[in-house]
Design a protein around this motif. Sequence first.
Motif, PDB file in Angstrom:
ATOM      1  N   LYS A  87       0.842  -1.194   0.000  1.00 57.14           N
ATOM      2  CA  LYS A  87       0.000   0.000   0.000  1.00 57.14           C
ATOM      3  C   LYS A  87       0.871   1.236   0.000  1.00 57.14           C
ATOM      4  N   ALA A 118       0.942   5.440  -0.014  1.00 55.85           N
ATOM      5  CA  ALA A 118       0.089   6.568   0.352  1.00 55.85           C
ATOM      6  C   ALA A 118       0.913   7.830   0.526  1.00 55.85           C
ATOM      7  N   GLN A 125       5.593  10.336   1.816  1.00 52.58           N
ATOM      8  CA  GLN A 125       5.144   9.184   1.032  1.00 52.58           C
ATOM      9  C   GLN A 125       5.595   7.933   1.762  1.00 52.58           C
ATOM     10  N   ASP A 139      -3.278  -2.662   4.510  1.00 49.39           N
ATOM     11  CA  ASP A 139      -4.085  -1.582   5.087  1.00 49.39           C
ATOM     12  C   ASP A 139      -3.850  -1.433   6.587  1.00 49.39           C
ATOM     13  N   LEU A 152      -0.718   0.446   7.114  1.00 46.50           N
ATOM     14  CA  LEU A 152      -0.918   1.847   6.766  1.00 46.50           C
ATOM     15  C   LEU A 152      -1.648   2.582   7.887  1.00 46.50           C
ATOM     16  N   ARG A 161      -0.098   5.602  10.272  1.00 42.99           N
ATOM     17  CA  ARG A 161      -0.797   6.880  10.450  1.00 42.99           C
ATOM     18  C   ARG A 161      -0.983   7.190  11.930  1.00 42.99           C
ATOM     19  N   MET A 184      -4.483  11.665   4.695  1.00 41.81           N
ATOM     20  CA  MET A 184      -3.894  10.595   3.900  1.00 41.81           C
ATOM     21  C   MET A 184      -4.604  10.461   2.560  1.00 41.81           C
ATOM     22  N   HIS A 219      -4.495   7.599  -0.469  1.00 44.63           N
ATOM     23  CA  HIS A 219      -3.989   6.299  -0.905  1.00 44.63           C
ATOM     24  C   HIS A 219      -3.664   6.396  -2.397  1.00 44.63           C
ATOM     25  N   GLU A 220      -2.435   6.053  -2.768  1.00 48.42           N
ATOM     26  CA  GLU A 220      -2.035   6.052  -4.174  1.00 48.42           C
ATOM     27  C   GLU A 220      -2.337   4.665  -4.742  1.00 48.42           C
TER      28      GLU A 220
END
Length: 156
Positions: free
Chosen positions: A67, A69, A108, A114, A117, A121, A135, A137-138
């Motif tokens: 992931k 972000a 980045q 998830d 991630l 955070r 945030m 998400h890319e």
Amino acid sequence: MPNSVLDTLDYQIVRELQEDGRRAFREIARNVNVPEATVRTRVKRLQDLGILQILAFTNPSKLGQAKLALLFVEVDPQDHDRTVDNLGRWSEVSYLSTILGGADLCVQVLCRDDEGLFALRQRIRALPGVHEVRMMHEVKVHKIRFTLPPAEAETE
């Protein structure tokens, strides 16, 4: 770092390496018409000055469940440098910059999933002086390349 540290040859060498970071110094020397030892010395100097880093980029979308972000972090001014130093040491952080506008830092990150991630955070939110973490998400990286802007002669 002032631009006066770099001369035309430095820029030529950097451009050669930007095309292919694994390009042999011998080939670069032929392309810019200087001895190989000169290229080797110049590259070492640029690395020692922190101007040049030769590294490999991975394509996060090809890493399976990874992931990627972008996090935009607002932090108290007195905690800015400490936060940058702290985040700069985290293995999940691949890019970190001070920005102007709606946030103070752009971070980045690349996490396994998830849950990772979310946990990252939360770790950032718990840092002293951090007010907010937004945030994004890319989902797909279309281009990742940091290159020198064209020289004035190249734009005319």
